[in-house]
Design an enzyme around this catalytic site. Structure first.
Site, PDB file in Angstrom:
ATOM      1  N   GLU A  88      10.161  -5.178  10.125  1.00 40.82           N
ATOM      2  CA  GLU A  88      11.099  -6.222  10.524  1.00 40.82           C
ATOM      3  C   GLU A  88      11.029  -6.536  12.018  1.00 40.82           C
ATOM      4  OE1 GLU A  88      12.911  -8.217   8.864  1.00 40.82           O
ATOM      5  OE2 GLU A  88      12.909  -7.362   6.857  1.00 40.82           O
ATOM      6  N   GLU A 119       4.890  14.790  -0.132  1.00 41.74           N
ATOM      7  CA  GLU A 119       5.721  15.270   0.968  1.00 41.74           C
ATOM      8  C   GLU A 119       5.484  16.744   1.278  1.00 41.74           C
ATOM      9  OE1 GLU A 119      10.081  16.513  -0.442  1.00 41.74           O
ATOM     10  OE2 GLU A 119       9.623  14.414  -0.873  1.00 41.74           O
TER      11      GLU A 119
END
Length: 302
Positions: A88, A119
């Protein structure tokens, strides 16, 4: 594996929430009320760490000012929140996409589909961070609600080894991630309504913190004028109209003058703003912005 389970049981974010014990027996409205009440505590948890957030803002602003990067790293929900904030920045502040980056365990495919096994891969965390070649010019911010995600801890450790400034964003104190980083931001939101579902309060807290860090850092760099996103790149009709409205509000120009200035600037909102506010030509506005390193207010007052 039993050792990991025992560790998880000690984490506040993994504890059962006493207010939600009979969640599956509640009405839809009661569930919504309960989640809303828990969400209302998130802002207070963030309030408690504002001094640490301010330090992170200063680190990021300084890094970007000297041509460095902000690199987010996380896994699962944390990685997706990081990606959202990073992508963004260019449309909001017209920044180079390379200046704010993200690393997510499992790669970009993990944005659209779960990749939980990734992960646990500390080697991959080190490798992905090494590929970005962080230096002392950069800030690397690792996000993990538990504070113990191997991928993220390894990535932060590698970034610090390469002399980057490192920040940990987590919800549990005294975690491996906190110990690995120079600076820790610990938003202690407590147990989730849905036990262990850190996409909820923990995710909300971390989205709030990243909003603060990126927005405040860009503001400190002068990419905001007043509270207007004057660096917005008008690449579609909605954004063109937003840019014109920003010029009107910032300078008092009427719609026709703001539209003409935007067109004359080559559709560059900060250039148009300097042209209008300082009553200068396009070339003079461009020169002033270059001298001020893109700081709009400084360019106007030169």
């Amino acid at each position: 594996m039993p050792k990991r389970t025992s560790t998880l049981r000690r984490l506040r974010t993994e504890q059962p929430n006493s207010s939600a014990q009979n969640l599956d027996q509640k009405s839809s409205l009661d569930i919504a009320r309960l989640i809303n009440a828990e969400d209302a505590t998130v802002a207070l948890a963030v309030t408690r760490v504002l001094p640490q957030i301010a330090r992170a803002i200063d680190l990021v602003a300084a890094a970007l000012r000297r041509g460095g990067r902000l690199i987010y790293v996380g896994a699962g929900t944390s990685g997706r929140i990081a990606a959202l904030d990073a992508v963004e920045c260019p449309p909001t502040f017209n920044t180079d996409p390379r200046s704010v980056q993200f690393i997510i365990a499992g790669g970009n495919k993990a944005l659209a589909s779960a990749s939980e096994i990734s992960e646990d891969d500390a080697h991959a965390g080190r490798k992905e961070m090494s590929r970005r070649k962080p230096t002392k010019q950069d800030v690397v911010l690792g996000i993990a609600s538990s504070g113990r995600t191997p991928f993220t801890v390894a990535a932060i450790t590698e970034a610090r080894r390469r002399r980057a400034r490192t920040v940990a964003l987590t919800c549990n104190p005294n975690s491996p991630l906190e110990r690995a980083a120079h600076l820790a931001i610990v938003t202690q939101v407590g147990p989730e309504v849905l036990a262990g579902s850190s996409r909820m309060k923990a995710g909300t807290a971390h989205k709030m913190v990243l909003n603060m860090i990126s927005t405040a850092a860009m503001t400190r760099l002068g990419y905001v004028y007043g509270n207007l996103m004057v660096n917005v790149a008008p690449k579609n009709e909605k954004l063109v109209q937003r840019a014109i409205a920003i010029l009107e509000r910032a300078t008092g120009a009427d719609h026709a003058a703001a539209t003409q200035a935007l067109k004359a600037s080559g559709n560059r909102t900060p250039v148009a703003l300097v042209m209008l506010a300082a009553n200068v030509s396009r070339a003079e506005a461009v020169s002033a912005l270059k001298k001020s390193a893109g700081h709009v207010r400084d360019a106007i007052t030169r």
